[in-house]
Design a protein around this motif. Structure first.
Motif, PDB file in Angstrom:
ATOM      1  N   GLY A 128       0.821  -1.212   0.000  1.00 26.73           N
ATOM      2  CA  GLY A 128       0.000   0.000   0.000  1.00 26.73           C
ATOM      3  C   GLY A 128       0.845   1.248   0.000  1.00 26.73           C
ATOM      4  N   GLU A 129       0.288   2.301  -0.584  1.00 26.15           N
ATOM      5  CA  GLU A 129       1.021   3.572  -0.724  1.00 26.15           C
ATOM      6  C   GLU A 129       0.694   4.525   0.416  1.00 26.15           C
ATOM      7  OE1 GLU A 129      -1.785   2.908  -2.057  1.00 26.15           O
ATOM      8  OE2 GLU A 129      -3.004   4.722  -2.150  1.00 26.15           O
ATOM      9  N   THR A 130       1.586   5.472   0.667  1.00 24.68           N
ATOM     10  CA  THR A 130       1.316   6.524   1.655  1.00 24.68           C
ATOM     11  C   THR A 130       0.489   7.632   0.984  1.00 24.68           C
ATOM     12  OG1 THR A 130       3.278   7.781   1.052  1.00 24.68           O
ATOM     13  CG2 THR A 130       3.556   6.137   2.790  1.00 24.68           C
ATOM     14  N   LEU A 131       0.016   8.552   1.810  1.00 22.33           N
ATOM     15  CA  LEU A 131      -0.777   9.660   1.278  1.00 22.33           C
ATOM     16  C   LEU A 131       0.058  10.498   0.310  1.00 22.33           C
ATOM     17  CD1 LEU A 131      -3.460  11.062   1.340  1.00 22.33           C
ATOM     18  CD2 LEU A 131      -2.688  12.412   3.296  1.00 22.33           C
ATOM     19  N   GLU A 132       1.306  10.737   0.682  1.00 19.66           N
ATOM     20  CA  GLU A 132       2.174  11.537  -0.171  1.00 19.66           C
ATOM     21  C   GLU A 132       2.390  10.854  -1.532  1.00 19.66           C
ATOM     22  OE1 GLU A 132       6.030  12.200   1.505  1.00 19.66           O
ATOM     23  OE2 GLU A 132       6.574  13.561  -0.148  1.00 19.66           O
ATOM     24  N   GLU A 133       2.595   9.546  -1.472  1.00 21.62           N
ATOM     25  CA  GLU A 133       2.779   8.808  -2.730  1.00 21.62           C
ATOM     26  C   GLU A 133       1.526   8.879  -3.594  1.00 21.62           C
ATOM     27  OE1 GLU A 133       6.102   5.682  -0.920  1.00 21.62           O
ATOM     28  OE2 GLU A 133       3.972   5.192  -0.739  1.00 21.62           O
ATOM     29  N   ARG A 134       0.353   8.769  -2.951  1.00 19.85           N
ATOM     30  CA  ARG A 134      -0.889   8.873  -3.743  1.00 19.85           C
ATOM     31  C   ARG A 134      -1.005  10.268  -4.344  1.00 19.85           C
ATOM     32  NH1 ARG A 134      -5.883   6.765  -5.279  1.00 19.85           N
ATOM     33  NH2 ARG A 134      -5.283   4.718  -4.491  1.00 19.85           N
ATOM     34  N   ARG A 135      -0.748  11.273  -3.535  1.00 25.96           N
ATOM     35  CA  ARG A 135      -0.868  12.656  -4.031  1.00 25.96           C
ATOM     36  C   ARG A 135       0.082  12.932  -5.179  1.00 25.96           C
ATOM     37  NH1 ARG A 135      -1.724  15.497   1.719  1.00 25.96           N
ATOM     38  NH2 ARG A 135      -4.004  15.431   1.726  1.00 25.96           N
ATOM     39  N   ASN A 136       1.227  12.263  -5.144  1.00 23.53           N
ATOM     40  CA  ASN A 136       2.204  12.464  -6.220  1.00 23.53           C
ATOM     41  C   ASN A 136       1.980  11.532  -7.402  1.00 23.53           C
ATOM     42  OD1 ASN A 136       3.509  14.494  -4.839  1.00 23.53           O
ATOM     43  ND2 ASN A 136       4.866  13.078  -3.754  1.00 23.53           N
ATOM     44  N   GLY A 137       0.845  10.848  -7.408  1.00 20.84           N
ATOM     45  CA  GLY A 137       0.525   9.977  -8.538  1.00 20.84           C
ATOM     46  C   GLY A 137       1.394   8.731  -8.605  1.00 20.84           C
ATOM     47  N   VAL A 169      -1.781   3.190   3.189  1.00 20.85           N
ATOM     48  CA  VAL A 169      -1.308   3.588   4.523  1.00 20.85           C
ATOM     49  C   VAL A 169      -2.181   4.709   5.090  1.00 20.85           C
ATOM     50  CG1 VAL A 169       0.674   4.491   5.811  1.00 20.85           C
ATOM     51  CG2 VAL A 169       1.048   2.868   3.947  1.00 20.85           C
ATOM     52  N   TRP A 170      -2.645   5.597   4.221  1.00 18.64           N
ATOM     53  CA  TRP A 170      -3.459   6.731   4.662  1.00 18.64           C
ATOM     54  C   TRP A 170      -4.850   6.305   5.153  1.00 18.64           C
ATOM     55  CZ3 TRP A 170      -7.659   6.863   1.358  1.00 18.64           C
ATOM     56  CH2 TRP A 170      -7.478   6.273   0.108  1.00 18.64           C
ATOM     57  N   ALA A 171      -5.219   5.073   4.903  1.00 22.03           N
ATOM     58  CA  ALA A 171      -6.547   4.601   5.331  1.00 22.03           C
ATOM     59  C   ALA A 171      -6.478   3.761   6.602  1.00 22.03           C
ATOM     60  CB  ALA A 171      -7.182   3.781   4.199  1.00 22.03           C
ATOM     61  N   ILE A 172      -5.270   3.415   7.028  1.00 20.96           N
ATOM     62  CA  ILE A 172      -5.139   2.518   8.182  1.00 20.96           C
ATOM     63  C   ILE A 172      -5.307   3.279   9.487  1.00 20.96           C
ATOM     64  CG2 ILE A 172      -3.575   0.999   9.447  1.00 20.96           C
ATOM     65  CD1 ILE A 172      -2.364   0.162   6.794  1.00 20.96           C
ATOM     66  N   GLY A 173      -6.337   2.912  10.232  1.00 17.23           N
ATOM     67  CA  GLY A 173      -6.558   3.494  11.552  1.00 17.23           C
ATOM     68  C   GLY A 173      -6.951   4.961  11.521  1.00 17.23           C
ATOM     69  N   THR A 174      -7.346   5.471  10.364  1.00 17.70           N
ATOM     70  CA  THR A 174      -7.645   6.900  10.250  1.00 17.70           C
ATOM     71  C   THR A 174      -9.136   7.183  10.186  1.00 17.70           C
ATOM     72  OG1 THR A 174      -7.567   6.724   7.838  1.00 17.70           O
ATOM     73  CG2 THR A 174      -5.526   7.360   8.957  1.00 17.70           C
ATOM     74  N   GLY A 175      -9.937   6.151   9.964  1.00 17.76           N
ATOM     75  CA  GLY A 175     -11.369   6.371   9.781  1.00 17.76           C
ATOM     76  C   GLY A 175     -11.700   6.812   8.362  1.00 17.76           C
ATOM     77  N   ILE A 176     -10.681   6.926   7.516  1.00 14.65           N
ATOM     78  CA  ILE A 176     -10.917   7.310   6.113  1.00 14.65           C
ATOM     79  C   ILE A 176     -10.612   6.096   5.236  1.00 14.65           C
ATOM     80  CG2 ILE A 176     -10.234   8.874   4.239  1.00 14.65           C
ATOM     81  CD1 ILE A 176      -9.048  10.691   6.493  1.00 14.65           C
TER      82      ILE A 176
END
Ligand code: PGA
Length: 261
Positions: A128-137, A169-176
């Motif tokens: 899984g990717e981090t939020l930064e990685e997703r934002r950077n495509g 990674v941005w979805a783990i334990g975040t409620g999103i």
């Protein structure tokens, strides 16, 4: 049709008495479900008690991590034969928390996947990717590298025995949670990679789970997606009512999607 796999990752939670209480609750609530694989991954200290409680039930046991050597001077580590000895059938590998806090890399993930397969357990390999990685495509690039790296040098038949868990990674334990279609898009990408690596017959049989803020409220829409074959649940697996609803509703969504309804 791929059989659904509904897994709970308890992380560093539950003493032995707490584990026994939770498992008794799960057996009462979902002990009748035979149309899917149900797996719980307690901490190492509760595995033995969990195995006694779950004996003969439809709920199977997994570990949260493992070391790739069989035995020896590796203080603090647990081997595949030890997991088999205590009654595990599955093992999580490369969870993002292990990658972030404990230095797990695609190379160590690959060694663990090989060791687990050699021992006859089913690896649940997390990517899984981090939020930064997703934002950077970079989602596909990162997930692609993790899948290829983790499965490096495996024979097609071995790839056929792996379960993949896509956990942004941005979805783990975040409620999103990831939107169902957004997750399915990554699952379809992973399925394509598996086809390149192992051929279509085999890739079609590999289950790809989604993980990251799965709850009783979002499980039906997630499990209704064509390539979401199961879920890996953290926080919501710590309560018997919520994990049971996730399993029951998720499995029925999976069955009705495969009936085309
Ligand atoms: P979460 O964790 O369900 O609490 O987001 C999922 C996981 O880390 O496996």
């Amino acid at each position: 049709m791929r059989r659904a796999l509904m897994a709970g990752n308890w992380k560093m939670n539950k003493t032995i008495p707490e584990a026994i209480a939770l498992l008794s609750g799960l057996k009462e609530r979902i002990g009748d479900i035979r149309s899917a694989d149900i797996v719980v991954c307690p901490p190492f200290t509760a595995l033995s008690s969990a195995a006694s409680i779950l004996k003969g039930s439809n709920i199977e046991l997994g570990a949260q991590d493992v070391f790739w050597k069989e035995k020896g001077a590796y203080t603090g580590e647990i081997s595949v034969p030890m997991l088999i000895d205590v009654g595990c059938r599955y093992c999580l590998i490369g969870h993002s928390e292990r990658r972030t806090y404990f230095g797990e890399t695609d190379e160590t993930v690959n060694m663990k996947v090989k060791a687990v397969l050699k021992g006859g357990l089913t690896p649940i390999m997390c990517v899984g990717e981090t939020l930064e990685e997703r934002r950077n495509g970079k989602t596909f690039e990162v997930v692609g590298r993790q899948v290829r790296g983790g499965l490096l040098d495996l024979a097609p038949e071995e790839i056929g025995r792996v379960v993949i868990a896509y956990e942004p990674v941005w979805a783990i334990g975040t409620g999103i949670n990831a939107e169902p279609q957004q997750a399915n898009e990554v699952h379809a990408f992973i399925a394509g990679l598996l086809e390149d690596l192992a051929g279509k017959g085999i890739s079609d049989s590999v289950r790809i789970l989604y993980g990251g803020s799965v709850t009783p409220d979002n499980v039906i829409s997630l499990m209704s997606e064509p390539r979401i074959d199961g879920v890996l649940v953290g926080g919501a697996s710590l309560d018997a009512d919520s994990f049971s609803s996730i399993v029951r509703d998720g499995v029925s969504a999976h069955l009705s999607k495969n009936r085309g309804g």
